[in-house]
Enzyme design. Structure first.
Site, PDB file in Angstrom:
ATOM      1  N   GLU A 145       5.567   4.505  -3.798  1.00 16.98           N
ATOM      2  CA  GLU A 145       5.888   5.572  -2.850  1.00 16.98           C
ATOM      3  C   GLU A 145       6.081   6.885  -3.607  1.00 16.98           C
ATOM      4  O   GLU A 145       6.815   6.951  -4.594  1.00 16.98           O
ATOM      5  CB  GLU A 145       7.182   5.241  -2.093  1.00 16.98           C
ATOM      6  CG  GLU A 145       7.070   4.078  -1.127  1.00 16.98           C
ATOM      7  CD  GLU A 145       6.606   4.503   0.257  1.00 16.98           C
ATOM      8  OE1 GLU A 145       6.378   5.717   0.461  1.00 16.98           O
ATOM      9  OE2 GLU A 145       6.475   3.624   1.121  1.00 16.98           O
ATOM     10  N   HIS A 183      -2.323   3.560   1.686  1.00 19.17           N
ATOM     11  CA  HIS A 183      -1.783   2.885   2.861  1.00 19.17           C
ATOM     12  C   HIS A 183      -2.707   3.081   4.066  1.00 19.17           C
ATOM     13  O   HIS A 183      -2.915   2.171   4.872  1.00 19.17           O
ATOM     14  CB  HIS A 183      -0.379   3.418   3.166  1.00 19.17           C
ATOM     15  CG  HIS A 183       0.435   2.526   4.031  1.00 19.17           C
ATOM     16  ND1 HIS A 183       1.669   2.876   4.514  1.00 19.17           N
ATOM     17  CD2 HIS A 183       0.195   1.271   4.518  1.00 19.17           C
ATOM     18  CE1 HIS A 183       2.158   1.886   5.258  1.00 19.17           C
ATOM     19  NE2 HIS A 183       1.277   0.911   5.279  1.00 19.17           N
ATOM     20  N   ASP A 193      -1.065   7.829   5.095  1.00 17.20           N
ATOM     21  CA  ASP A 193      -0.577   8.184   3.769  1.00 17.20           C
ATOM     22  C   ASP A 193      -1.355   7.442   2.675  1.00 17.20           C
ATOM     23  O   ASP A 193      -1.831   6.338   2.914  1.00 17.20           O
ATOM     24  CB  ASP A 193       0.926   7.883   3.646  1.00 17.20           C
ATOM     25  CG  ASP A 193       1.289   6.430   3.954  1.00 17.20           C
ATOM     26  OD1 ASP A 193       0.916   5.935   5.026  1.00 17.20           O
ATOM     27  OD2 ASP A 193       1.954   5.796   3.113  1.00 17.20           O
TER      28      ASP A 193
END
Length: 311
Positions: A145, A183, A193
């Site tokens: 992330e 993603h 994303d």
């Protein structure tokens, strides 16, 4: 008396500094370690010594453990943006049980790396998704992330730290170049994303993900363009000559029957909703006009070039 007050004052200040510098995630780290111990117990289990009174399975007469095994390894890396306002907010979210979401790595805007979960454990970052024939990406991937609200650019320090992490993961687990994805790639229509500012081309140049050959796609012609320059009249002989010319003079010609749906599927996209698959493809590889599910001529050339790479 004054000396004693000074000493007391310094003790209070020192205690405050120690308190401020202590890890705010000390409590959740204890929970992490406790869960790891529980999983370690499960990993130690194997066929028990046979007990006729308690066994419900027909085990052999004695326990036998193989000597030939190792840990399962991740085969994909999936990159996300956090869609939150700060790295602190993300770290807090990933340590709240009710959030039911996590990732192996979180990288802040200034490049700080938080390794939140051992690579061999299954993080909850991919959700419902599909890539190729794999439908449980959480079980086969590492999630990363990037602190980003979803519309801003990614900092140089953040991307450099990401490249450092990717280099380590690729070397350690021998992850193929094409298995570094986003993603949005595995969840078309549900996720967007990392956003269109993400430097996929730069990553591909370093060996993480594939990218199209910009010089090659300039040479590619659509079949319809070729037809404008060739007379299609008369016999089968001319058809034969045309086919010969296609291969010799125009080797990079997209065939008239080129199926973009099959090409997207060959790359890995879930094409059960073709419009969503096209949008996700454009978000990753075109990075403009990606809300429009129509492939322009330039997009088709990119798809055709990538299709050949993924075969």
């Amino acid at each position: 008396m004054k000396k004693g007050l000074k000493q007391l004052f310094f003790i209070i200040i020192a205690s405050a500094l120690v308190s401020c510098s202590s890890n705010p995630y000390k409590k959740t780290n204890k929970i992490y370690k406790k869960q790891v111990k529980e999983y370690a117990k499960q990993l130690r289990e194997f066929t028990p010594e046979k007990d006729k009174e308690t066994d419900t399975l027909n085990y052999g007469k004695y326990a036998v453990g193989t000597t030939n095994f190792n840990l399962r390894k991740p085969n994909y890396v999936i990159i996300h943006h956090t869609a939150q306002d700060s790295v602190g907010q993300t770290l807090k979210t990933f340590t709240l049980p009710r959030a039911q979401v996590s990732s192996h790595y979180v990288i802040s805007k200034n490049g700080e790396i938080y390794h939140m979960l051992n690579d061999y454990y299954r993080a909850w970052h991919g959700g419902v998704g599909m890539w190729g024939t794999t439908t449980d990406l959480n079980s086969t991937s590492i999630g990363i992330e990037l602190d980003n609200n979803g519309s801003e650019s990614f900092s140089d320090a953040q991307i450099q730290s990401l490249l450092d992490v990717l280099k380590e993961l690729k070397t350690k687990y021998n992850i193929p170049d094409k298995n570094f994805i986003g993603h949005s790639d595995i969840a078309p229509g549900r996720k967007v994303d990392p956003n269109a500012n993400f430097p996929w081309k730069k990553l591909a140049e370093e060996g993480y993900g594939l990218w199209f050959d910009e010089e090659e796609i300039e040479k590619i012609q659509l079949q319809e363009n070729l037809q404008n320059h060739v007379d299609y009249e008369l016999s089968d002989i001319l058809d034969f000559r045309l086919a010969f010319l296609d291969k010799i003079l125009f080797p990079e010609v997209i065939p008239a029957g080129f199926d973009h749906k099959l090409a997207l599927k060959a790359i890995g996209y879930d094409v059960s909703n073709l419009n969503n698959a096209v949008k996700s493809f454009k978000l990753h590889f075109v990075q403009e006009d990606y809300e429009n599910p129509v492939l322009r001529k330039g997009d088709l050339k990119i798809l055709y070039n990538l299709y050949q790479k993924y075969l």
